[in-house]
Design an enzyme around this catalytic site. Structure first.
Site, PDB file in Angstrom:
ATOM      1  N   HIS A 154      55.829  -4.020  32.363  1.00 52.51           N
ATOM      2  CA  HIS A 154      55.380  -4.045  33.760  1.00 52.51           C
ATOM      3  C   HIS A 154      54.825  -5.428  34.087  1.00 52.51           C
ATOM      4  O   HIS A 154      54.408  -6.153  33.188  1.00 52.51           O
ATOM      5  CB  HIS A 154      54.336  -2.956  34.014  1.00 52.51           C
ATOM      6  N   GLU A 155      54.833  -5.766  35.376  1.00 55.81           N
ATOM      7  CA  GLU A 155      54.511  -7.132  35.827  1.00 55.81           C
ATOM      8  C   GLU A 155      55.229  -8.139  34.915  1.00 55.81           C
ATOM      9  O   GLU A 155      54.615  -9.069  34.385  1.00 55.81           O
ATOM     10  CB  GLU A 155      53.002  -7.408  35.835  1.00 55.81           C
ATOM     11  N   GLU A 175      53.691   3.604  42.136  1.00 59.57           N
ATOM     12  CA  GLU A 175      52.236   3.447  42.281  1.00 59.57           C
ATOM     13  C   GLU A 175      51.842   3.013  43.693  1.00 59.57           C
ATOM     14  O   GLU A 175      50.758   3.349  44.162  1.00 59.57           O
ATOM     15  CB  GLU A 175      51.709   2.466  41.238  1.00 59.57           C
ATOM     16  N   GLU A 191      56.307  -7.781  43.732  1.00 61.21           N
ATOM     17  CA  GLU A 191      55.959  -6.497  44.345  1.00 61.21           C
ATOM     18  C   GLU A 191      55.798  -6.623  45.859  1.00 61.21           C
ATOM     19  O   GLU A 191      54.698  -6.499  46.406  1.00 61.21           O
ATOM     20  CB  GLU A 191      54.738  -5.920  43.634  1.00 61.21           C
ATOM     21  N   HIS A 241      50.609   1.928  25.043  1.00 59.10           N
ATOM     22  CA  HIS A 241      50.295   1.136  26.238  1.00 59.10           C
ATOM     23  C   HIS A 241      49.513  -0.108  25.866  1.00 59.10           C
ATOM     24  O   HIS A 241      48.481  -0.023  25.214  1.00 59.10           O
ATOM     25  CB  HIS A 241      49.489   1.981  27.239  1.00 59.10           C
ATOM     26  N   HIS A 242      50.048  -1.253  26.258  1.00 56.80           N
ATOM     27  CA  HIS A 242      49.398  -2.541  26.037  1.00 56.80           C
ATOM     28  C   HIS A 242      49.226  -3.257  27.366  1.00 56.80           C
ATOM     29  O   HIS A 242      50.105  -4.008  27.787  1.00 56.80           O
ATOM     30  CB  HIS A 242      50.246  -3.428  25.118  1.00 56.80           C
ATOM     31  N   GLU A 243      48.119  -3.022  28.032  1.00 60.53           N
ATOM     32  CA  GLU A 243      47.805  -3.801  29.241  1.00 60.53           C
ATOM     33  C   GLU A 243      47.071  -5.055  28.785  1.00 60.53           C
ATOM     34  O   GLU A 243      46.067  -4.960  28.078  1.00 60.53           O
ATOM     35  CB  GLU A 243      46.930  -2.976  30.194  1.00 60.53           C
TER      36      GLU A 243
HETATM   37  C1  NOJ Z   1      50.185  -1.812  36.552  1.00 63.62           C
HETATM   38  C2  NOJ Z   1      51.291  -0.927  36.108  1.00 63.62           C
HETATM   39  O1  NOJ Z   1      52.424  -1.087  36.917  1.00 63.62           O
HETATM   40  C3  NOJ Z   1      50.784   0.490  36.143  1.00 63.62           C
HETATM   41  O2  NOJ Z   1      51.839   1.387  35.823  1.00 63.62           O
HETATM   42  C4  NOJ Z   1      49.655   0.629  35.189  1.00 63.62           C
HETATM   43  O3  NOJ Z   1      49.115   1.921  35.296  1.00 63.62           O
HETATM   44  C5  NOJ Z   1      48.546  -0.387  35.490  1.00 63.62           C
HETATM   45  N1  NOJ Z   1      49.097  -1.693  35.635  1.00 63.62           N
HETATM   46  C6  NOJ Z   1      47.504  -0.441  34.383  1.00 63.62           C
HETATM   47  O4  NOJ Z   1      48.058  -1.014  33.226  1.00 63.62           O
END
Ligand code: NOJ
Ligand code: CA
Length: 681
Positions: free
Chosen positions: A460-461, A485, A177, A379-381
């Protein structure tokens, strides 16, 4: 007498060394005789070089490996055998920028062996296309080489012509990024791939890799002059890669074209990947989605529970209504599950992927979505507690698939090198890189496990894209660059040239979940600095849907902002995410680009054009349109006074009748763009 003889003998040896020429051992030319490769051995060291139309592009560059537990594999190499073959097939993508892809190459397969002690054997396969070259190393089963602990690859890319490079740093805390650097190639330090070059002679070159499976990502480190060398992403185990023979490395790729657009139109990366391994993938759905997302990035809502919690049953139902009313298939809801309260960045081990917060009724929300023909995007953070996530994968996917959730956005928020791996419950925690071998395996674990539940993945990431969507078509898109973002809270936000950089760098690797379409043109701003303007005109927000390819595209803004911009919102509602064919009509790296795409299974064409901080006038021949037809063009363009700084919302929608013989003059404002829908009359 004796010393004199010795002197003469040693002189003879030295002069033989000095005049010994590298021995060319193998050569091949692409089907249209555009690109050629030569392999040579110089005193037992192997190198390759590349020419285009007879002109050298890559000077002799080394091939080989540094091994951790054995002699490196780079000297005392001799040719054993070689063979060439031709391949030409056209295959169909289940979804993509174009339905049909031609895969036409000449292959050179060469076998080498060490002349010393262990007589280890390896092979190198080159595939020569007219618009690029891929090569990989292959290690067959053999008696004196059972396991490779690869400290580093010695693969080099020594560019002949003085060149400008567009690149982001590799091995840095913020993963991919970063804003793109534009520097002379001889000022690159260590870069991620794709790295894109323009030579003094006007040739465009991109280095990348294809089919990154069970291996560490290749970074490129500049050694001297214009010579780059592979630097494999590290692992917690000292070496970068551990593999048991037989195995093969990912393909090392060189895309080479006259024009910048030629790089984008190349299918090299996809072609070098294995065909679809999932069989029937009619359950994979390219589509647009909205979500409870931008509000969190604006800090108007929160991921964690409390008065600002975004993911409540009530908010979710409202968002589902908005999606249903406007034809969006998907609704992303972040912050629905347990684990977000407090400092979630630091508490990944607290995440539950099956338990919802008390104010989010998962069963009721998913049932409501189903009743409206809408699907939640799960969503899986992980916040990088990756082993913890892996232990819940199956249960989490099971719960999603039983409730109509057939796409999931994964997330790996933490600094590079801080992925948490725990092989045994209660075992030590090891730190891995987002793009190391362990994570390359993790992502495929997620994607193949998801496939069993007919779920598609948006990461993501992530680890960078290397075309694996061909093999696993449920791997829809990734982030792996600065997305929208950064326009909410980034310091600095994305500059006007960002999209024109992305198209010719990051996007060469595959689809990006950029999450475009913020029509309010306002971010959150930095603490103490007040609001922050997005460095874009309104028309450019629309153009990004065509220019930045992804089979899943978010309409990222808040519903109320779309209600306030209904004329522009119409384009977001109309634009498809799956294409019959794609043409890059013009473009220069970091400056501007215009792309036209024909809707998959339809006759409409969509055109997007974006520019950097400079306004410009582009004359665009419409010869991609069907010459037998006349078209209504709905043109969404910058107004006469538009400027990303002063008047970003100055915007015009107009309708014109156009046909393939017309040349359309488009005026793009500074930081601006244009989006067009062509419909047959
Ligand atoms: C980073 C992601 O790119 C973003 O889209 C997301 O909202 C946040 N992480 C939280 O998971
Ligand atoms: Ca520029």
């Amino acid at each position: 007498m004796f010393p004199r003889i010795l002197f003469i003998v040693s002189l003879l040896v030295i002069s033989t060394l000095a005049i010994a020429k590298p021995k060319m051992v193998a050569t091949a030319t692409s089907p249209g005789k555009v690109l050629s490769v030569n392999l040579s051995i110089d005193e037992g060291r192997l190198s390759y070089s590349v020419a285009r139309l007879g002109q050298p592009v890559i000077a002799p560059s080394r091939l080989g490996f540094l091994l951790q537990d054995a002699q490196s594999l780079d000297r005392n190499i001799a040719l054993v055998s070689q063979e060439t073959s031709n391949f030409d097939e056209t295959w169909e993508q289940p979804w993509g920028e174009s339905r049909r892809v031609r895969n036409r190459y000449r292959q050179l397969h060469v076998r080498f062996a060490e002349t010393t002690r262990d007589k280890r054997v390896f092979e190198v396969t080159f595939r020569l296309y007219d618009d690029g070259i891929g090569f990989r190393y292959e290690f067959p089963t053999q008696p004196n080489f059972k396991q490779a602990l690869i400290a580093n690859e010695l693969t080099e890319f020594d560019v002949v012509d003085p060149s400008t490079a567009w690149w982001i740093p590799a091995g840095e805390w913020n993963r991919y990024e970063y804003l793109y650097n534009r520097t002379p190639l001889n000022q690159v330090s260590q870069a991620h791939t794709p790295i894109t070059l323009r030579t003094r002679g006007g040739l465009h070159i991109a280095f990348h890799e294809a089919a990154l499976v069970d291996y560490a990502s290749m970074w490129l480190r500049r050694v001297e002059g214009q010579k780059l060398r592979a630097q494999l992403a590290p692992s917690s185990e000292g070496y970068s890669v551990r593999r048991t023979l037989p195995f093969q490395t990912p393909w090392r790729t060189l895309q080479i074209a006259d024009t910048a657009g030629g790089l984008v139109e190349s299918n090299l990366i996809l072609n070098l990947n294995e065909p679809n391994k999932l069989g029937d993938v009619s359950w994979v759905h390219p589509a647009k989605y909205v979500g409870i997302w931008w509000g969190m990035h604006l800090d108007e809502q929160s991921w964690g529970t409390g008065p600002k919690h975004g993911a409540t049953t009530e908010n979710a139902k409202k968002m589902i209504d908005f999606a249903a009313a406007n034809g969006f298939r998907g609704v992303l809801i972040e912050g629905w599950n347990l684990g977000w309260d407090g400092d979630w960045f630091a508490n990944g081990w607290d995440f539950s992927f099956t338990q919802a917060t008390p104010d989010f009724d998962f069963a009721a929300v998913t049932a409501y979505a189903t009743s409206k023909n809408v699907h939640l995007v799960g969503h899986h953070e992980t916040a990088c507690a990756v082993s913890h996530y892996e232990r819940q994968l199956n249960a989490a996917f099971d719960m999603y698939s039983k409730n109509g959730v057939d796409q999931v956005k994964t997330g790996y928020v933490c600094d590079a090198g801080q992925i948490e791996r725990q092989d045994a419950v209660d075992g030590p925690i090891l730190r891995e890189w987002h793009d190391g071998q362990w994570m390359s395996k993790h992502h495929l674990k997620v994607v193949t496990q998801a496939a069993k539940h007919h779920i598609s993945v948006i990461a993501h990431e992530p680890i960078k894209d290397t075309g694996l969507r061909r093999t696993y078509p449920n791997w829809l898109a990734r982030e792996a660059a600065r997305g929208m973002e950064y326009n909410a809270w980034g310091n600095p936000p994305n500059p006007p040239e960002h999209e024109a950089n992305l198209v010719f760098t990051r996007m060469l690797s595959g689809p990006m979940d950029f999450t475009p379409g913020v029509l309010s043109l306002k971010g959150r701003g930095l603490k103490g600095r007040g609001g922050q303007a997005i460095q874009s005109t309104l028309a450019k927000q629309l153009a990004n849907y065509v220019v930045l390819y992804s089979p899943v595209q978010m309409a990222a803004d808040l519903p109320e902002h779309y209600q306030q911009n209904l004329a522009a919102f119409q384009f977001i509602k109309d634009v498809p995410t799956d294409w019959e064919q794609t043409r890059v009509l013009n473009g220069e790296i970091g400056d501007y680009v215009t792309i036209a795409r024909q809707e998959r299974g339809g006759t409409d064409w969509f055109l997007g054009s974006v520019t950097d901080e400079n306004d410009r006038v582009l004359n665009i021949p419409l010869d991609f349109l069907d010459p037998q037809k006349r078209y209504t063009a709905q043109i969404y363009r910058d107004g006469a006074d538009a400027h990303f700084r002063d008047k970003p919302s100055d915007f015009v929608v107009e309708s014109r009748t156009l046909s393939s013989s017309d040349v359309l003059t488009l005026r793009l404002a500074a930081g601006g763009g244009a989006a067009i829908r062509f419909t047959e009359k």
